[in-house]
Design a protein around this motif. Sequence first.
Motif, PDB file in Angstrom:
ATOM      1  N   THR A  24     -62.486 -40.089 -69.982  1.00  0.00           N
ATOM      2  CA  THR A  24     -63.263 -38.989 -69.743  1.00  0.00           C
ATOM      3  C   THR A  24     -63.421 -38.613 -68.273  1.00  0.00           C
ATOM      4  N   LEU A  25     -63.577 -39.680 -67.329  1.00  0.00           N
ATOM      5  CA  LEU A  25     -63.586 -39.307 -65.939  1.00  0.00           C
ATOM      6  C   LEU A  25     -62.463 -38.579 -65.402  1.00  0.00           C
ATOM      7  N   GLU A  26     -61.192 -39.082 -65.891  1.00  0.00           N
ATOM      8  CA  GLU A  26     -60.028 -38.334 -65.524  1.00  0.00           C
ATOM      9  C   GLU A  26     -60.070 -36.870 -66.000  1.00  0.00           C
ATOM     10  N   GLN A  27     -60.531 -36.430 -67.079  1.00  0.00           N
ATOM     11  CA  GLN A  27     -60.721 -35.150 -67.351  1.00  0.00           C
ATOM     12  C   GLN A  27     -61.568 -34.266 -66.647  1.00  0.00           C
ATOM     13  N   ARG A  28     -62.743 -35.035 -66.327  1.00  0.00           N
ATOM     14  CA  ARG A  28     -63.917 -34.404 -65.426  1.00  0.00           C
ATOM     15  C   ARG A  28     -63.322 -33.995 -63.980  1.00  0.00           C
ATOM     16  N   VAL A  29     -62.487 -35.137 -63.666  1.00  0.00           N
ATOM     17  CA  VAL A  29     -61.754 -34.727 -62.106  1.00  0.00           C
ATOM     18  C   VAL A  29     -60.916 -33.543 -62.368  1.00  0.00           C
ATOM     19  N   ALA A  30     -60.123 -33.732 -63.249  1.00  0.00           N
ATOM     20  CA  ALA A  30     -58.853 -32.712 -63.636  1.00  0.00           C
ATOM     21  C   ALA A  30     -59.582 -31.377 -63.548  1.00  0.00           C
ATOM     22  N   GLU A  31     -60.939 -31.049 -64.399  1.00  0.00           N
ATOM     23  CA  GLU A  31     -61.589 -29.909 -64.112  1.00  0.00           C
ATOM     24  C   GLU A  31     -62.100 -29.587 -62.845  1.00  0.00           C
ATOM     25  N   ILE A  32     -62.722 -30.563 -62.134  1.00  0.00           N
ATOM     26  CA  ILE A  32     -63.070 -30.257 -60.766  1.00  0.00           C
ATOM     27  C   ILE A  32     -61.811 -29.710 -59.886  1.00  0.00           C
ATOM     28  N   ILE A  33     -60.664 -30.341 -59.923  1.00  0.00           N
ATOM     29  CA  ILE A  33     -59.607 -29.997 -59.189  1.00  0.00           C
ATOM     30  C   ILE A  33     -59.198 -28.459 -59.656  1.00  0.00           C
TER      31      ILE A  33
END
Length: 426
Positions: A24-33
């Motif tokens: 979930t955090l990986e996904q969130r970070v990908a969205e931010i990037i």
Amino acid sequence: MRIENLNELDLNRLTRKSYGDDETLEQRVAEIIKLVQKDGEEAIYKLTEEFDHVNLRQSGLQVTAEEIQEAYNNVSENYLRALRTAKANILSYHEKQKRTSWLEPNLDGSVLGQLLLPLKRVGIYVPGGTASYPSSVLMNALPAVVAGVEEIVMVSPPRTDGTLLPEVLVAAAEAGVTEVYKVGGAQGIAALAYGTETIFPVDKITGPGNIYVTLAKKQVFGTVDIDMLAGPSEILILVDETGRPEELAADLLSQAEHDRLASAILVSSNQEILEKTIAAVERQLEDLPRAEIARASWETYGAAVLVSSLQEGMDLANKIAPEHFELVVEEPFSWLGQVRNVGAVFLGRYSPEPVGDYFAGPNHVLPTGGSARFYSPLNVDMFMKKVSVIGYSETALKRDAQQIALLARSEGLEAHARAVEARFKD
Ligand code: NAD
């Protein structure tokens, strides 16, 4: 805290712990990037409002020369003196790491060699969420300075008043950082990797941070280089009967106070030392300002391990591969030859871990989560790259042409073979 012996010890709890397998955090970070790539600084302003609770649209992201001057007015002379001494120690240590280019002429007239070149532009991340780390500024920037990096760009999350801690800004100025931006988290890493309207992208990003920072570094790797994926801090202390419980407890807590996920492990073949140190930790937690964090770390990821001998303790240390390894034994230097998988080793009672964190000279950015098996501390090489040099002479090529052509044809690469033979057509 209960004393455990080796058979009961759950090594999984103590090893290979890293920030970073949370989908979930990986996904969130990908969205931010992605957001930063798409909307540039507008995305950064929005995310900074959301996570750091400050609107920087008016003032902009870059720290100005006036802000740096103001920061100097707000730090004490004693601080500046200590910072400058630490800087001198760190520079002097890292200068010993610097390697130079080499060219080797051979009797056949050929020259082979290797150029060692500094990276042009690097980004350093300085954490700023739950605490500020001027020491991390020095530890990241100074090896880059020694390597000869021209542009050192620092990012760090702003405080709610829109500023960075004066001590951090002064450390940046003293260390030779050339640009400072008030942006943290995954958006800070994205800004460094992909650039924005005003931030030019860098070649490499170094520096520790929380899980968002670490996952972002993992995701931008390839577009830029990174130093390592640093996880929560760790200390393992191997102690014999000469250890003093109050000192050992203080050393364990010096790491536990970093992070709830940090781990502090005490290993000894002396049960009494283990018992007394556990009691000393409890006493010292009573008036430690960051007791809540330190207690959570000690109770979840801490351990007091009873081994049958120092040798067994040493083997355990190499298995766990801790970031910091203190050898508090009668003759610590006699064990140095057995140290393999640790980030940094601290020898004897007068080398507590903070000496390395702040002052002695070696780098405090160290491999964690068991990665001391293959990563090194941050160092000058990490800010340099190599270029191979091949200067063959006619004599050398004539001598080797046939063998080169043969190897090329064995791979089915006829043009390669012909490129060599073309030199000797007439
Ligand atoms: P940080 O600067 O790493 O992170 C703060 C940023 O995280 C915020 O600005 C925000 O952008 C982002 N963030 C916070 N909550 C978020 C959310 N819900 N969603 C998306 N982004 C979010 O500061 P920190 O949090 O204090 O962490 C610092 C870490 O660095 C600690 O774990 C500490 O142990 C570590 N550290 C390591 C070393 C070392 O040498 N190994 C040195 C200093 C610090």
